[in-house]
Design a protein around this motif. Structure first.
Motif, PDB file in Angstrom:
ATOM      1  N   GLY A  70       0.790  -1.222   0.000  1.00 12.47           N
ATOM      2  CA  GLY A  70       0.000   0.000   0.000  1.00 12.47           C
ATOM      3  C   GLY A  70       0.826   1.276   0.000  1.00 12.47           C
ATOM      4  O   GLY A  70       0.302   2.367  -0.246  1.00 12.47           O
ATOM      5  N   GLN A  71       2.130   1.137   0.251  1.00 13.31           N
ATOM      6  CA  GLN A  71       3.014   2.299   0.292  1.00 13.31           C
ATOM      7  C   GLN A  71       3.771   2.532  -1.021  1.00 13.31           C
ATOM      8  O   GLN A  71       4.519   3.499  -1.151  1.00 13.31           O
ATOM      9  CB  GLN A  71       4.051   2.125   1.413  1.00 13.31           C
ATOM     10  CG  GLN A  71       3.466   2.054   2.810  1.00 13.31           C
ATOM     11  CD  GLN A  71       2.752   3.327   3.178  1.00 13.31           C
ATOM     12  OE1 GLN A  71       3.292   4.421   3.034  1.00 13.31           O
ATOM     13  NE2 GLN A  71       1.533   3.195   3.657  1.00 13.31           N
ATOM     14  N   LEU A  72       3.589   1.668  -1.997  1.00 15.87           N
ATOM     15  CA  LEU A  72       4.406   1.723  -3.204  1.00 15.87           C
ATOM     16  C   LEU A  72       4.299   3.045  -3.958  1.00 15.87           C
ATOM     17  O   LEU A  72       5.304   3.566  -4.449  1.00 15.87           O
ATOM     18  CB  LEU A  72       4.045   0.561  -4.135  1.00 15.87           C
ATOM     19  CG  LEU A  72       4.349  -0.852  -3.612  1.00 15.87           C
ATOM     20  CD1 LEU A  72       4.008  -1.882  -4.679  1.00 15.87           C
ATOM     21  CD2 LEU A  72       5.808  -0.974  -3.198  1.00 15.87           C
ATOM     22  N   GLU A  73       3.100   3.586  -4.073  1.00 16.44           N
ATOM     23  CA  GLU A  73       2.930   4.829  -4.840  1.00 16.44           C
ATOM     24  C   GLU A  73       3.590   6.016  -4.140  1.00 16.44           C
ATOM     25  O   GLU A  73       3.996   6.976  -4.794  1.00 16.44           O
ATOM     26  CB  GLU A  73       1.442   5.109  -5.072  1.00 16.44           C
ATOM     27  CG  GLU A  73       0.767   4.148  -6.028  1.00 16.44           C
ATOM     28  CD  GLU A  73       1.443   4.101  -7.395  1.00 16.44           C
ATOM     29  OE1 GLU A  73       1.817   5.180  -7.912  1.00 16.44           O
ATOM     30  OE2 GLU A  73       1.598   2.996  -7.944  1.00 16.44           O
ATOM     31  N   GLN A  74       3.695   5.951  -2.812  1.00 18.60           N
ATOM     32  CA  GLN A  74       4.310   7.050  -2.057  1.00 18.60           C
ATOM     33  C   GLN A  74       5.830   6.907  -1.959  1.00 18.60           C
ATOM     34  O   GLN A  74       6.518   7.852  -1.581  1.00 18.60           O
ATOM     35  CB  GLN A  74       3.732   7.119  -0.645  1.00 18.60           C
ATOM     36  CG  GLN A  74       2.302   7.641  -0.555  1.00 18.60           C
ATOM     37  CD  GLN A  74       1.281   6.636  -1.040  1.00 18.60           C
ATOM     38  OE1 GLN A  74       1.383   5.463  -0.725  1.00 18.60           O
ATOM     39  NE2 GLN A  74       0.305   7.095  -1.824  1.00 18.60           N
ATOM     40  N   HIS A  75       6.331   5.718  -2.305  1.00 19.89           N
ATOM     41  CA  HIS A  75       7.773   5.476  -2.180  1.00 19.89           C
ATOM     42  C   HIS A  75       8.303   4.880  -3.484  1.00 19.89           C
ATOM     43  O   HIS A  75       8.329   3.654  -3.647  1.00 19.89           O
ATOM     44  CB  HIS A  75       8.051   4.526  -1.004  1.00 19.89           C
ATOM     45  CG  HIS A  75       7.653   5.086   0.327  1.00 19.89           C
ATOM     46  ND1 HIS A  75       8.483   5.891   1.072  1.00 19.89           N
ATOM     47  CD2 HIS A  75       6.507   4.956   1.038  1.00 19.89           C
ATOM     48  CE1 HIS A  75       7.866   6.231   2.195  1.00 19.89           C
ATOM     49  NE2 HIS A  75       6.669   5.684   2.201  1.00 19.89           N
TER      50      HIS A  75
END
Length: 206
Positions: A109-114
């Motif tokens: 779930g953090q891929l787009e932010q990182h």
């Protein structure tokens, strides 16, 4: 262990206990016995350390799966029996490593932010698919070719992710290994709408 290894182990514990978002640099320092400056010295940033810890956990999971499958598939088993037994073992492993799989979901779930995290996931995707083929066919990773990785590996990986998400939602609703094998046969043989499944009293379109 030196500070670098201590930090890695501390970050792994924090990821399991607190997850990706809630883990702070001070949490890692407290868990590792190191100091804040050592994070920058050895890894450059807290995010880089957490990524290293996450990838190490994933690598260790792959190794543990290989060990856990030893003896699971009976000698002389058919392809169906091997697949069913392997899926059962993989699904059982979700329960054994529940915190790890919860962290996996959070990290996805953090891929787009990182972007760096997303890039790393993309880079290891082929090896993950290769590993899936090795697990289900009972061979070493080095024996898996590029074509098998691209086709069979992608299929196993897709099934694996789907089962993992289903298990996180409701472990009791996850199919057995035999269910999965039967489902694959039905799809390949065109038996998706099997007459035997038609509810009693239902009206056929034919």
């Amino acid at each position: 262990m030196g500070h670098r290894e201590d930090l890695l182990e501390g970050a792994k514990r924090c990821l399991l206990d607190k997850g990706w978002v809630r883990t702070t640099a001070r949490d890692i320092v407290a868990a590792s016995g190191a100091n804040l400056a050592s994070i920058g010295y050895h890894y450059g940033s807290k995010e880089a350390l957490m990524l290293a810890a996450f990838m190490k956990m994933t690598e260790e999971w792959g190794e543990s799966v290989g060990h856990s499958l030893q003896g699971v598939v009976p000698s002389g088993a058919s392809v169906d029996e091997r697949n069913a037994a392997t899926w059962d073992a993989v699904i059982e492993g979700f329960s054994v490593n529940r915190q790890f799989w919860q962290v996996q979901m959070e990290v996805v779930g953090q891929l787009e932010q990182h972007p760096e995290l997303k890039k790393t996931f993309a880079e290891v995707l082929p090896s993950g698919r290769e590993g899936m083929v090795a697990i289900f066919e009972g061979v070493d990773d080095t024996e898996v070719g590029a074509e098998a990785t691209r086709t069979v590996g992608s299929l196993y990986h897709a099934l694996f992710i789907g089962l993992w998400v289903q298990w996180l939602i409701d472990p009791a609703a996850v199919p057995t290994g035999r269910d999965i094998v039967e489902g694959m046969h039905r799809v390949l043989e065109g038996r998706v709408l099997d007459p035997a499944d038609t509810p009693s009293g239902a009206v056929s379109d034919n």
